[in-house]
Design a protein around this motif. Structure first.
Motif, PDB file in Angstrom:
ATOM      1  N   PRO A  72       4.772   0.338  -3.975  1.00  0.00           N
ATOM      2  CA  PRO A  72       3.599  -0.142  -4.466  1.00  0.00           C
ATOM      3  C   PRO A  72       3.587  -0.761  -5.862  1.00  0.00           C
ATOM      4  O   PRO A  72       4.292  -0.219  -7.032  1.00  0.00           O
ATOM      5  CB  PRO A  72       2.906   1.531  -4.640  1.00  0.00           C
ATOM      6  CG  PRO A  72       3.933   2.224  -3.756  1.00  0.00           C
ATOM      7  CD  PRO A  72       5.334   1.431  -3.716  1.00  0.00           C
ATOM      8  N   SER A  98       0.799  -1.199   0.036  1.00  0.00           N
ATOM      9  CA  SER A  98       0.106   0.004   0.193  1.00  0.00           C
ATOM     10  C   SER A  98       0.686   1.318   0.070  1.00  0.00           C
ATOM     11  O   SER A  98       2.085   1.177   0.219  1.00  0.00           O
ATOM     12  CB  SER A  98      -0.906   0.145   1.198  1.00  0.00           C
ATOM     13  OG  SER A  98      -0.322   0.397   2.457  1.00  0.00           O
ATOM     14  N   ASN A  99       0.437   2.214  -0.371  1.00  0.00           N
ATOM     15  CA  ASN A  99       1.201   3.652  -0.389  1.00  0.00           C
ATOM     16  C   ASN A  99       1.403   4.028   1.095  1.00  0.00           C
ATOM     17  O   ASN A  99       2.325   4.569   1.520  1.00  0.00           O
ATOM     18  CB  ASN A  99       0.130   4.719  -0.888  1.00  0.00           C
ATOM     19  CG  ASN A  99       0.058   4.658  -2.533  1.00  0.00           C
ATOM     20  OD1 ASN A  99       1.068   4.386  -3.088  1.00  0.00           O
ATOM     21  ND2 ASN A  99      -1.090   4.910  -3.031  1.00  0.00           N
ATOM     22  N   TRP A 130       4.566   2.026   1.799  1.00  0.00           N
ATOM     23  CA  TRP A 130       5.622   2.728   1.386  1.00  0.00           C
ATOM     24  C   TRP A 130       6.128   4.046   1.800  1.00  0.00           C
ATOM     25  O   TRP A 130       7.195   4.536   1.907  1.00  0.00           O
ATOM     26  CB  TRP A 130       4.989   2.883  -0.074  1.00  0.00           C
ATOM     27  CG  TRP A 130       6.287   3.477  -1.247  1.00  0.00           C
ATOM     28  CD1 TRP A 130       7.579   3.078  -1.410  1.00  0.00           C
ATOM     29  CD2 TRP A 130       6.018   4.818  -1.889  1.00  0.00           C
ATOM     30  NE1 TRP A 130       7.968   3.809  -2.305  1.00  0.00           N
ATOM     31  CE2 TRP A 130       7.301   4.936  -2.639  1.00  0.00           C
ATOM     32  CE3 TRP A 130       4.975   5.747  -1.947  1.00  0.00           C
ATOM     33  CZ2 TRP A 130       7.529   6.090  -3.373  1.00  0.00           C
ATOM     34  CZ3 TRP A 130       5.172   6.753  -2.678  1.00  0.00           C
ATOM     35  CH2 TRP A 130       6.557   6.778  -3.721  1.00  0.00           C
ATOM     36  N   LYS A 131       5.105   4.833   2.230  1.00  0.00           N
ATOM     37  CA  LYS A 131       5.426   6.194   2.747  1.00  0.00           C
ATOM     38  C   LYS A 131       5.664   6.304   4.101  1.00  0.00           C
ATOM     39  O   LYS A 131       5.832   7.420   4.798  1.00  0.00           O
ATOM     40  CB  LYS A 131       4.136   7.029   2.360  1.00  0.00           C
ATOM     41  CG  LYS A 131       4.179   7.580   0.899  1.00  0.00           C
ATOM     42  CD  LYS A 131       2.975   8.399   0.552  1.00  0.00           C
ATOM     43  CE  LYS A 131       2.548   8.626  -0.796  1.00  0.00           C
ATOM     44  NZ  LYS A 131       1.509   9.388  -1.069  1.00  0.00           N
TER      45      LYS A 131
END
Length: 390
Positions: free
Chosen positions: A102, A85-86, A89-90
């Motif tokens: 992602p 998921s974003n 990742w973030k």
């Protein structure tokens, strides 16, 4: 009827008149620390072990534990591919990560290694989402498990340990959590000794320096933030007589990565040099066979369902004494595992441990005639005892 204690004193080894000599506790610069012998569950030494601190990446011990539990329970599989998921990742672009992306599915096995070996914050979130759907749901499971383990001074706000005032724990609670990580899923625990892992063509080392400098160390986890300082939970397993002896050192808030490793190594060495751990009983060894009233059997086998160890200062093993206290009278029915008494293990006059003694078998009630006979016998003898006291 008034309960009394029948006390049987057993000399496990020959006694000595000398006083117990407690080794001098080492001095560390870390904010708080604790050294635990997991065989006996005995804390050898500690400093500010109940002071709450932000645990940083040590939070990932619970994330990893729940991941191993989910794998064993077949909720997820090592070869299962999951989407990134974003949010995962973030989560922390400048902190520790395994570099998942992602749009590129990653296996649960790679996530597990990225979480444990590389301490990836992105791996923690991705694993949490794979297990529970959302990180918030997973965090609720983390806190529920902490409650089950009796971690009274621990709370989790996220799966990775990045700073949050609702992320806190203590050296004592973390030692308990670490013990579960080591003992509950031994095959999964082997990953904590892996020295490096490569993902996305990027190789990262395990930040636990002791894995390369102490052959007995096989885990567990480092942690660091600017606020919490440098922390390390180190676990070592070394030969001890006919078996192995495991120590867990929890060092929190050291001044540097080198300092946390050096002070953890000192603690472990001090524990092995200054204490011995003795196995007193194995699972289902019979400690006593107390009388049972109103039962189909006249006696019950009593002991422990697990190994019983005691840790004593080096050279004091010949002074170990056991005091076995059985609760009498005992009445049927008795179920396996019911507490029947306790054992106190002492060196000189110092109590080293106290543990419950339990039934090793079931004892059903006798028929009505046998129960009435036992009741009459007990009543008569209790009456005679009362008259004699007057």
């Amino acid at each position: 009827m008034k309960r009394i204690s029948a006390i049987l004193i057993l000399n496990f080894f020959a006694l000595s008149a000398a006083c117990t000599q407690t080794p001098t506790t080492p001095t560390l610069t870390a904010k708080s620390w604790l050294l635990l012998d997991t065989n006996s569950n005995h804390v050898l030494a500690s400093q500010d072990a109940d002071v709450r601190v932000q645990p940083a990446s040590l939070v990932k011990l619970m994330t990893g534990y729940l991941a191993c539990a989910a794998i064993q329970d077949k909720k997820i599989a090592l070869n299962q591919m999951v989407n990134v998921s974003n949010r995962a990742w973030k989560v922390d672009r400048d902190g520790s990560k395994m570099f998942i992306e992602p749009g590129t599915p990653v296996s649960i096995q790679d996530l597990l290694y990225g979480l444990i070996v590389q301490s990836g914050n992105d791996a923690a979130v991705a694993m949490a989402e794979a297990i529970s759907g959302t990180e918030d749901t997973f965090v609720a499971q983390m806190n529920s498990t902490a409650n089950i383990f009796g971690l009274k001074d621990t709370h989790f706000a996220n799966s990775h340990g990045l700073p949050n005032p609702d992320n806190y724990s203590t050296a004592r609670d973390l030692a308990t959590l670490a013990t579960h990580v080591v003992e509950d899923y031994p095959e999964c625990y082997k990953i904590y000794s892996v020295k490096s892992f490569t993902y996305n063509k990027i190789t990262q080392p395990n930040r636990n320096q002791l894995l390369s400098t102490d052959a007995g160390v096989d885990g567990i986890k480092t942690g660091h933030t600017a606020e919490s300082g440098y922390s390390l939970i180190a676990s070592a397993n070394r030969a001890n007589g006919s078996g192995n002896r495991r120590l867990i050192a929890v060092v929190l808030g050291a001044k540097s990565g080198n300092s946390r490793a050096q002070e953890s190594a000192r603690l472990l060495q001090w524990g092995y040099q200054n204490f011995d751990t003795i196995k007193l009983y194995g699972p289902r060894d019979i400690v006593a066979t107390p009388k049972v009233w109103k039962g189909k059997e006249k006696q019950v086998k009593a002991g422990f369902l697990e190994d019983l160890y005691v840790t004593v200062p080096k050279g004091q093993s010949k002074k170990v004494k056991q005091v076995i206290e059985m609760n009498v009278p005992l009445f049927a029915p008795i179920a396996e595992g019911n507490k029947l008494g306790q054992i106190k293990v002492t060196v000189d006059d110092t109590v080293m441990l106290t543990r419950p003694i339990v039934a090793l078998e079931n004892v059903a009630q006798a028929n009505i005639f046998s129960r009435l006979f036992d009741a009459a016998w007990l009543w008569a003898n209790n009456t005679i005892d009362g008259l004699m006291k007057h």
